[in-house]
Design an enzyme around this catalytic site. Structure first.
Site, PDB file in Angstrom:
ATOM      1  CB  SER A 176     -30.163 -53.319  30.937  1.00 58.47           C
ATOM      2  OG  SER A 176     -29.348 -52.104  30.644  1.00 58.47           O
ATOM      3  CG  ASP A 253     -23.183 -53.527  35.312  1.00 50.34           C
ATOM      4  OD1 ASP A 253     -22.672 -53.287  34.240  1.00 50.34           O
ATOM      5  OD2 ASP A 253     -24.376 -53.716  35.248  1.00 50.34           O
ATOM      6  CG  HIS A 283     -24.594 -54.381  31.749  1.00 49.87           C
ATOM      7  ND1 HIS A 283     -25.400 -53.572  32.606  1.00 49.87           N
ATOM      8  CD2 HIS A 283     -25.578 -53.991  30.327  1.00 49.87           C
ATOM      9  CE1 HIS A 283     -26.504 -53.216  32.077  1.00 49.87           C
ATOM     10  NE2 HIS A 283     -26.453 -53.160  31.127  1.00 49.87           N
TER      11      HIS A 283
END
Length: 321
Positions: A176, A253, A283
């Site tokens: 991320s 995600d 995610h």
């Protein structure tokens, strides 16, 4: 009468001009004030070091999973004190395995990623340096784009200085927000020479793209960049990445859409790049899916067996296993 008519017309004209241009001025002043508030409030949207509660006070230690570790403090380039966990393989193996620099996402602290670290430690296997950015966990300071990039450089500098690991096999892993930090780190020639490979998981193309997606306002993508305090222009930076790169994309995600990972893959200039698509990967839990660690090992083994110039790009996908 002519004089009063002329004077009245002038006064009316002045009122109309004041109303018109005063309103326009007030509108632009309001826009400016709103922009300033959003500009400075953007940090609250990008960085969440206080979530979940007590993340800045309590950092779970690797010992709760029976991992041998050192709790280390180093200074970043501007003197900010950073906290890290160095999780090492047994002494007779530490120099024979790669070492992974773990760059985490935008919330919590490194203690919240320990279950993932356990999997990496036992399945790769590898040494792991878990770095807490400034303003996160037990590190000092406040997070910023420039600061996080500086902290990542401090992390790889620290690994390069150790004599008890194989510094020829340093993996930079970013999930991320950490993926954007990892990409920036790999664009610098002095760093890319020390990075064996890059692993990016569920990361985004840029903050303007994420903002347009979150607020469902497409025009945000086209605003001048100076209006964004944090930019993280990974879609541009990855065009300078030449180190071997594995991109791991969770197709389930809901935060960073998989098409962003596809865009990063297409723009990556490495001669050795792979994209691993995991059908049920979300995610934050893609690493929980079957085949995750096995495919990372396959990528690393391929790097050892084939020089990067001989490896072509490819696309893997893990369906239900």
């Amino acid at each position: 009468m002519k004089c009063w008519t002329f004077s009245g017309t002038c006064i009316l004209a002045c009122f109309l001009l004041y109303w018109l241009y005063g309103g326009i001025s007030a509108f632009f002043l309001l826009c400016f004030a709103t922009t300033c508030v959003l500009y400075h409030g953007e940090d609250q949207l990008v960085y969440c070091p206080d979530w979940p509660a007590n993340s800045r006070v309590y950092v779970p230690a690797p010992s709760i999973f029976n991992l041998p570790y050192q709790s280390i403090y180093i200074r970043s380039g501007d003197g900010t004190m950073l906290h890290m966990f160095f999780i090492s393989q047994p002494e007779d193996r530490a120099k024979k395995v790669p070492t992974l620099l773990f760059l985490h996402g935008n919330a919590g602290n490194v203690g919240h990623r320990l279950k993932n670290a356990v999997g990496l430690y036992h399945n790769i296997p590898c040494n792991i340096l878990m770095l807490e950015y400034r303003g996160y966990g037990l590190s000092q300071g406040s997070p910023s784009e420039e600061g996080l990039h500086m902290d990542a450089r401090a992390g790889i500098d620290y690994l390069s200085s150790r004599t008890d690991i194989n510094t020829n096999e340093i993996i930079v892993f970013g999930r991320s927000l950490g993926g954007a930090v990892a990409i920036n780190l790999a664009t610098k020639p002095e760093n890319s020479q020390r990075i064996w490979c890059l692993i990016l998981e569920n990361t985004f193309t840029s903050i303007p793209d994420v903002a347009a997606l979150c607020f469902r306002l497409k025009f945000l993508q086209y605003l001048p960049l100076f209006l964004f305090k944090n930019k993280y222009l990974s879609i541009l930076n990855i065009r300078s990445v030449t180190v071997p790169t594995l991109l791991i994309s969770g197709l389930a995600d809901k935060i960073v859409p998989p098409h962003m990972m596809q865009e990063l893959y297409k723009n990556c200039k490495s001669s050795c790049k792979r994209i691993l698509s995991i059908s049920k990967g979300t995610h934050n839990e893609t690493w929980c899916q079957p085949g995750y660690y096995k495919n990372i090992c396959n990528f690393l083994n391929e790097l050892r067996e084939n020089p990067p110039v001989q490896v072509t790009s490819s696309h893997w996908q893990i369906d239900d296993i």
